[in-house]
Design an enzyme around this catalytic site. Sequence first.
Site, PDB file in Angstrom:
ATOM      1  N   PRO A   1      -1.194   3.432   9.184  1.00 27.96           N
ATOM      2  CA  PRO A   1      -1.986   2.194   9.605  1.00 27.96           C
ATOM      3  C   PRO A   1      -2.123   1.332   8.497  1.00 27.96           C
ATOM      4  O   PRO A   1      -2.496   1.905   7.240  1.00 27.96           O
ATOM      5  CB  PRO A   1      -3.402   2.722  10.068  1.00 27.96           C
ATOM      6  CG  PRO A   1      -3.872   3.975   9.526  1.00 27.96           C
ATOM      7  CD  PRO A   1      -2.272   4.665   9.352  1.00 27.96           C
ATOM      8  N   GLY A  45       2.282   7.417  -1.261  1.00 26.81           N
ATOM      9  CA  GLY A  45       3.656   7.729  -2.202  1.00 26.81           C
ATOM     10  C   GLY A  45       4.975   8.155  -1.692  1.00 26.81           C
ATOM     11  O   GLY A  45       5.950   8.392  -2.297  1.00 26.81           O
ATOM     12  N   CYS A  78     -10.114   3.416   3.525  1.00 28.39           N
ATOM     13  CA  CYS A  78     -10.035   1.726   3.161  1.00 28.39           C
ATOM     14  C   CYS A  78     -11.027   1.267   1.883  1.00 28.39           C
ATOM     15  O   CYS A  78     -12.266   1.339   2.201  1.00 28.39           O
ATOM     16  CB  CYS A  78      -9.890   0.998   4.203  1.00 28.39           C
ATOM     17  SG  CYS A  78      -9.512  -0.998   3.722  1.00 28.39           S
TER      18      CYS A  78
END
Length: 348
Positions: free
Chosen positions: A20, A216, A103
């Site tokens: 997301p 990553g 987040c």
Amino acid sequence: MTEATKKLYEINSPVFAVAPMLDWTDRHCRAFHRVLSKNSLLYTEMVTTGALIHGDRDRHLNFSRQEQPVACQLGGSDPKVLAECAKMVEDWGYDEVNLNVGCPSDRVQSGKFGACLMLEPDLVAECIAAMKDVVSIPVTTKCRIGVDDQEPEEALNALADKVIAAGTDALWVHARKAWLKGLSPKENRDVPPLDYDLVYRLKQRLPDVFIGINGGVATLEETSAHLEKLDGVMMGRAAYQNPMLLAEVDRVVYGEDGTAITPVEAMDAYRGYIENELTAGTKLASITRHILGTYQGVPGARHFRRIMTVEANKVGAGIEVLEDALAAVSHHQSVALEAREQKEAALI
């Protein structure tokens, strides 16, 4: 619950997901990604509970069935409100509801959700349990390995144990800390070091729990290496910026036979979606901004991006803009091929 959902989180059945990403993984992006891979699990942008309770639910939740399997990620920290929103998500037809515990933006910090919840594993467990009580679709958790001065192993294990006891169907771990103070959201995606081994150790400790990794991951080779130790891999920016990576996912991750879809085939398949959205009044640039990386590394890619970036933003832009961009790519590919053939002929 769809058949695809039932198979999502079976141990020893690998899952590849597109992460997301705020402002990126909207419904137009997901429709394009589904053209490239029929098996990848797709996620919405994070949707806050406040936006669903008080805002335009249609705008936040509407999606096309062709996107499935697709999960909706929620941001919030009130168990009762999250349960109400999870039920909305299920009723809308999503295959999964996911709680954001990662987040680090200022907005989520002011609302005390997202990565802030790493500091409150008991509350996260309450949230997961409340959602599990009202839906039959999988309820999953996406977290960091810690925030600020937390000791990562201790923080991740504490969070994992709590949400697993609460019934989470899967734990997706972004293998970096989040710094709530001192780093921007962009810096939090790059600056804190990755610790894949910590996630591997978590899986070793919890062999019967679905553990997926994020952070990553840039290639399918890296994906395959992670899947030797984990149950799922979530790819973010690499999948968005070079979407043709997704064209190989069904073969590499899911073991399906067949040739990967080509950029030309992908554009042909997506064209109908674009035309339908234009007819519905959607601006061309809102749809096609997600396809700019399709020809990455191909002769004419720069011209494709320039035409789609400049012309698609003009008032009244229609499907002819895409046709012009594709023609530019085709022309430059022909020129490159002719030059290569001339060079090879000269060497004979």
